[in-house]
Design an enzyme around this catalytic site. Structure first.
Site, short mmCIF file in Angstrom:
data_model
loop_
_atom_site.label_atom_id
_atom_site.label_comp_id
_atom_site.label_asym_id
_atom_site.label_seq_id
_atom_site.Cartn_x
_atom_site.Cartn_y
_atom_site.Cartn_z
N TYR A 1 20.64 44.16 17.89
CA TYR A 1 21.45 44.61 16.76
C TYR A 1 22.08 45.97 17.03
CZ TYR A 1 22.73 45.88 11.97
OH TYR A 1 23.42 46.28 10.85
N SER B 1 27.26 49.97 12.04
CA SER B 1 25.98 50.40 11.49
C SER B 1 25.61 51.76 12.08
CB SER B 1 24.87 49.40 11.83
OG SER B 1 23.59 49.89 11.48
#
Length: 257
Positions: free
Chosen positions: A161, A147
C-alpha cells in the site's frame, strides 16, 4: 469572484465512490451541483449511493473493476452515454490495501494492491484522455487520491500500500508535466486518517482511536468537508493554476513528522 469555487454542472467520475473517502467526495460534489458518476467494484454498492445522492442532485452509478480491461472500456462507454463523451473531472480514488508481517507478506497482497492502486489508475486515466480533452472546462482535471503513507514510513506493515501510494504521487507529477500542454491538470491528495472500511478495524477500538488521534496535531481525524472541500477546490476555477501537486490532508501529521 462569486463562482470561484463553483463546480455546478461539471461532469465528474469518482472511482471507489460507494464508501469511505470516495463516498465523501461524491456526496460533496453532488451537493455542490456537479453531475457525478460513481463507480465501484462491489455489485450494488454504487447503485445504493447513487440512489441516495440522486435525491440531492444528479448522480449515476456503474459497477466496474479497475483491474479489468473490459470494465475500463465500459467506464469509458458509460461516460460517453451519460455525459456525451465529455469529462471535466476524473477522481481516481479506488484503492486496495493489504497488511502482513514482512516475512509473511504474500505475493497476492503485493499484486492485488499495485494492480488496483497504480495500474488501474494509469489505464483508466489514459483511456479517458479523449473525454478529458473534450471537456468544456479548460483545464480539465485529474485528481488522484494518494495517502500520507506514500509520504512517510507508515506505522503498520502495509508494504504494498505505501509503495503504491508513493507511486501514485510520482505518477501524478509525471502526468502533470506531460498533460499540461493539453490543458489537463493532474494533482494528488494525500489523506491522513479518515473513517473508512480500511480504518474500521482501528477506529472500532476506542483506545486505539484515541491513541491515533492524539498523534494528529489538530487532534482529530478527517471529516467529509475536509476531503470534499479539497477536491472541490481542485475541480473549481480556484484550482485551475495548480498541477503536479501532492496536497496532504492529514491534520498536520506529515508536515510535523
Amino acid at each position: 469572484m462569486t463562482d470561484l469555487f463553483s463546480v455546478t454542472g461539471r461532469t465528474v467520475l469518482v472511482t471507489g465512490g460507494s464508501r469511505g473517502i470516495g463516498e465523501m467526495i461524491a456526496r460533496g460534489l453532488v451537493e455542490a451541483g456537479a453531475r457525478v458518476l460513481v463507480c465501484a467494484r462491489k455489485p450494488g454498492a454504487a447503485e445504493a449511493v447513487a440512489e441516495e445522492l440522486s435525491k440531492t442532485g444528479e448522480c449515476h452509478a456503474l459497477q466496474a473493476d479497475l483491474t479489468s480491461t473490459s470494465d475500463i472500456a465500459r467506464i469509458v462507454e458509460t461516460v460517453g452515454e451519460r455525459f456525451g463523451g465529455r469529462l471535466d473531472v476524473l477522481v481516481n480514488n479506488a484503492g486496495a490495501t493489504w497488511g502482513a508481517p514482512l516475512e509473511e507478506f504474500p505475493v497476492k497482497g503485493w499484486e492485488k494492491v499495485l494492480s488496483t492502486n497504480v495500474t488501474g489508475l494509469f489505464e483508466l486515466t489514459t483511456a479517458l484522455l479523449p473525454a478529458l480533452r473534450a471537456s468544456g472546462e479548460r483545464p480539465a482535471r485529474v485528481i488522484n487520491i494518494g495517502s500520507i503513507d506514500g509520504l512517510r514510513v507508515p506505522v503498520f506493515e502495509n508494504y504494498s500500500y505505501s509503495a503504491s501510494k508513493a507511486a501514485v504521487h510520482m505518477l501524478t507529477r509525471h502526468l502533470a508535466k506531460r498533460l499540461a500542454g493539453e490543458a489537463i491538470t493532474v494533482n494528488a491528495i494525500a489523506p491522513g486518517l479518515f473513517p473508512s472500511q480500511m480504518t474500521r478495524w482501528l477506529l472500532d477500538d476506542p483506545e486505539g482511536r484515541a491513541q491515533v488521534e492524539s498523534g494528529i496535531p489538530l487532534g482529530r481525524m478527517g471529516q467529509q468537508e475536509d476531503i470534499a472541500g479539497t477536491v472541490i477546490f481542485l475541480a473549481s476555477r480556484a484550482g485551475a493554476y495548480l498541477t503536479g501537486a501532492v496536497i496532504p490532508v492529514d491534520g498536520g501529521v506529515s508536515g510535523t513528522a
